[in-house]
Write a protein that holds these residues in place. Structure first.
Motif, short mmCIF file in Angstrom:
data_model
loop_
_atom_site.label_atom_id
_atom_site.label_comp_id
_atom_site.label_asym_id
_atom_site.label_seq_id
_atom_site.Cartn_x
_atom_site.Cartn_y
_atom_site.Cartn_z
N ALA A 4 -27.48 -0.99 31.74
CA ALA A 4 -26.51 -0.01 32.25
C ALA A 4 -25.43 -0.72 33.07
O ALA A 4 -24.94 -0.18 34.06
CB ALA A 4 -27.21 1.05 33.08
N ASP A 5 -25.04 -1.92 32.63
CA ASP A 5 -23.99 -2.64 33.33
C ASP A 5 -22.70 -1.82 33.34
O ASP A 5 -22.38 -1.14 32.36
CB ASP A 5 -23.71 -3.98 32.63
CG ASP A 5 -24.88 -4.95 32.72
OD1 ASP A 5 -25.83 -4.64 33.48
OD2 ASP A 5 -24.85 -5.98 32.03
N ARG A 6 -21.96 -1.92 34.42
CA ARG A 6 -20.72 -1.14 34.54
C ARG A 6 -19.63 -1.65 33.60
O ARG A 6 -18.72 -0.91 33.22
CB ARG A 6 -20.23 -1.16 35.97
CG ARG A 6 -21.16 -0.43 36.94
CD ARG A 6 -20.50 -0.24 38.28
NE ARG A 6 -21.38 0.44 39.21
CZ ARG A 6 -20.96 1.12 40.27
NH1 ARG A 6 -19.66 1.22 40.52
NH2 ARG A 6 -21.82 1.73 41.08
N SER A 7 -19.67 -2.92 33.26
CA SER A 7 -18.71 -3.50 32.34
C SER A 7 -19.37 -4.64 31.58
O SER A 7 -20.39 -5.18 32.02
CB SER A 7 -17.46 -4.00 33.08
OG SER A 7 -17.80 -5.05 33.97
N VAL A 8 -18.79 -4.99 30.44
CA VAL A 8 -19.32 -6.06 29.61
C VAL A 8 -18.17 -6.99 29.26
O VAL A 8 -17.21 -6.58 28.59
CB VAL A 8 -19.97 -5.52 28.33
CG1 VAL A 8 -20.45 -6.67 27.45
CG2 VAL A 8 -21.13 -4.59 28.67
N HIS A 48 -13.46 -6.51 19.73
CA HIS A 48 -13.21 -5.53 20.79
C HIS A 48 -14.47 -4.82 21.28
O HIS A 48 -14.49 -4.36 22.43
CB HIS A 48 -12.23 -4.47 20.28
CG HIS A 48 -10.96 -5.02 19.76
ND1 HIS A 48 -9.97 -5.55 20.58
CD2 HIS A 48 -10.49 -5.15 18.48
CE1 HIS A 48 -8.96 -5.97 19.84
NE2 HIS A 48 -9.25 -5.74 18.57
N TYR A 49 -15.51 -4.71 20.45
CA TYR A 49 -16.63 -3.83 20.76
C TYR A 49 -17.97 -4.52 20.57
O TYR A 49 -18.09 -5.53 19.86
CB TYR A 49 -16.59 -2.59 19.86
CG TYR A 49 -15.28 -1.84 19.91
CD1 TYR A 49 -14.96 -1.04 21.00
CD2 TYR A 49 -14.36 -1.95 18.87
CE1 TYR A 49 -13.75 -0.36 21.05
CE2 TYR A 49 -13.15 -1.27 18.92
CZ TYR A 49 -12.84 -0.48 20.01
OH TYR A 49 -11.65 0.18 20.06
N LEU A 50 -18.98 -3.91 21.18
CA LEU A 50 -20.36 -4.33 21.02
C LEU A 50 -21.21 -3.09 20.78
O LEU A 50 -21.09 -2.10 21.50
CB LEU A 50 -20.86 -5.04 22.28
CG LEU A 50 -22.28 -5.60 22.22
CD1 LEU A 50 -22.34 -6.81 21.30
CD2 LEU A 50 -22.77 -5.99 23.62
N PHE A 51 -22.05 -3.14 19.74
CA PHE A 51 -22.98 -2.06 19.42
C PHE A 51 -24.39 -2.65 19.48
O PHE A 51 -24.67 -3.65 18.83
CB PHE A 51 -22.71 -1.51 18.02
CG PHE A 51 -21.29 -1.06 17.80
CD1 PHE A 51 -20.90 0.25 18.08
CD2 PHE A 51 -20.33 -1.95 17.33
CE1 PHE A 51 -19.59 0.65 17.88
CE2 PHE A 51 -19.01 -1.56 17.14
CZ PHE A 51 -18.64 -0.25 17.42
N GLU A 52 -25.26 -2.01 20.27
CA GLU A 52 -26.63 -2.50 20.40
C GLU A 52 -27.64 -1.42 20.03
O GLU A 52 -27.42 -0.24 20.30
CB GLU A 52 -26.91 -2.94 21.84
CG GLU A 52 -26.26 -4.23 22.27
CD GLU A 52 -26.84 -4.71 23.59
OE1 GLU A 52 -27.77 -5.53 23.57
OE2 GLU A 52 -26.37 -4.22 24.65
N GLY A 101 -13.30 -3.01 28.61
CA GLY A 101 -12.55 -1.77 28.46
C GLY A 101 -13.35 -0.51 28.70
O GLY A 101 -12.83 0.59 28.51
N ASP A 102 -14.62 -0.64 29.10
CA ASP A 102 -15.41 0.56 29.39
C ASP A 102 -14.78 1.36 30.52
O ASP A 102 -14.16 0.80 31.43
CB ASP A 102 -16.84 0.17 29.78
CG ASP A 102 -17.68 -0.24 28.60
OD1 ASP A 102 -17.29 0.06 27.45
OD2 ASP A 102 -18.75 -0.86 28.81
N PHE A 103 -14.96 2.67 30.47
CA PHE A 103 -14.37 3.59 31.45
C PHE A 103 -12.84 3.43 31.51
O PHE A 103 -12.21 3.68 32.52
CB PHE A 103 -14.97 3.38 32.84
CG PHE A 103 -16.43 3.65 32.93
CD1 PHE A 103 -16.91 4.96 32.96
CD2 PHE A 103 -17.36 2.62 32.97
CE1 PHE A 103 -18.28 5.22 33.04
CE2 PHE A 103 -18.72 2.87 33.04
CZ PHE A 103 -19.17 4.17 33.08
N GLY A 104 -12.25 3.01 30.39
CA GLY A 104 -10.80 2.89 30.32
C GLY A 104 -10.21 1.79 31.17
O GLY A 104 -9.02 1.84 31.52
#
Length: 361
Positions: free
Chosen positions: A237-241, A318-322, A342-345
């Motif tokens: 549940a990291d706030r950003s990656v 751009h993205y990561l899917f786990e 780019g999480d949470f804009g």
């Protein structure tokens, strides 16, 4: 057998009816043409239904730190951290619940909403399987609003509880962010009762196993990064990656797959993204392509066999899917869609603050 196991369908029907009632209040033009206006209207109708104390729980400033504090654990497990953002469904009146689900419907597709409601319904099944465990509660899903909802403004909202975290950010009413997006399932496959055989995240499992089993020995050497799966998704549940954390990419490059395998992989990505409405995804994809093979890698860890722990991830520029299924004898799934930096804009907000005349002052 308790009613939670024997009678879950009325529970789902009640929630769905409430949500449909809320959505029916929205004008057809908004439903068809202006998702940002629809979200703002749905959020404001929900907020207007709340009393003063409830609104204090739901609403906070857009810049508040806990806007980016999210989790997929049960709410009871987060008390030591200050609790979950927002107001739980459990503390809402019937009309407020309907309007809360109406807000959720403005972001999710029909497929995504069905998944979300199925995940929530599994809480009642878990409660029975665990001998009446009170922390398994289908009413402990929280709604929070950040900033002032507006069709042209910058604000956000979340709908979150055990195994479900929907986080929407709107910037200047034009650009959307929907990551982190978490959908989980416990049990992954229901083993008994009225919903025996139910698999909330079936396609995410089936397509990945189909792909990995189709690999040649040479392809398998590239795709399989470990013979043991991690206990959970790596990003938690990291706030950003940060993208740098996953460089160089592991797994098999898209270009090393044949045409049929490539289409299976792209379809697998769609299982994560099409939980959201097409206009939302189209706007996001215009800025950062989602379902395209260029720069994509597929990595697998663990067993190829059902009932044994396994993990996979799909990485793009751009993205990561786990996806992880290791707990409870590999019958407990966690999936997440993240956007690098780019999480949470975050990426949208950087540009907004750098270019907006208001913030430039």
């Amino acid at each position: 057998m308790s009613c939670a196991l024997a009678c879950p369908l009325p529970f789902l029907a009640a929630i769905s009816a409430a949500a449909l009632a809320a959505v029916s209040f929205l004008p057809a033009s908004a439903r068809a043409h202006d998702v940002s206006a629809e979200m703002a209207e749905a959020a404001n109708r929900f907020l207007r239904s709340l009393d003063v104390d409830q609104r204090k729980q739901v609403s906070s400033d857009f810049a508040v730190e806990n806007r980016t504090s999210w989790h997929y654990f049960p709410s009871s497990m987060l008390q030591a951290q200050g609790g979950r953002r927002g107001l739980p469904i459990k503390e809402m009146a019937a009309d407020q619940r309907a309007l809360a689900h109406g807000l959720l419907n403005t972001a999710l597709s029909h497929r995504g909403y069905l998944k979300a409601m199925t995940i929530i319904a599994l809480e009642a099944i878990l409660r029975d399987l665990e001998g009446g465990n009170a922390r398994r509660d289908p009413e402990m899903y929280h709604v929070a609003v950040f900033g002032e909802p507006s069709a042209e403004g910058t604000w956000g909202w979340s709908f979150e509880g055990h195994h479900l975290s929907v986080n929407v950010t709107l910037v200047e009413g034009k650009r959307f962010s929907v990551t982190p997006s978490f959908f989980g399932s416990n049990p992954a496959i229901v083993k008994g009762g009225a919903l025996e055989g139910l698999e909330a995240l079936a396609a995410e499992q089936k397509l990945a196993r189909q792909l990995v089993r189709s690999l040649t020995p040479e392809q398998t050497k590239l795709a399989v990064i470990s013979d043991k799966a991690p206990r959970d998704i790596i990003t938690g549940a990291d706030r950003s990656v940060a993208e740098s954390r996953f460089q160089p990419p592991q797994g098999i490059p898209f270009e090393r797959l044949n045409a049929e395998q490539q289409e299976t992989l792209l379809d697998l990505v769609r299982q994560f993204t099409t939980n959201y409405r097409t206009p939302v995804l189209d706007e996001i994809a215009r800025r950062a392509p989602i379902v395209e093979g260029r720069g994509m890698h597929f990595a697998w860890a663990g067993s190829f066999e059902p009932g044994e722990g396994h993990y996979y991830r799909i990485q793009t520029p751009h993205y990561l899917f786990e996806y992880d299924n290791t707990q409870n004898d590999a019958n407990h799934v966690h999936t997440v869609w993240r956007q690098f930096d780019g999480d949470f804009g975050q990426d949208l907000l950087r540009h907004h603050y750098e270019t907006s005349p208001h913030h430039a002052k």
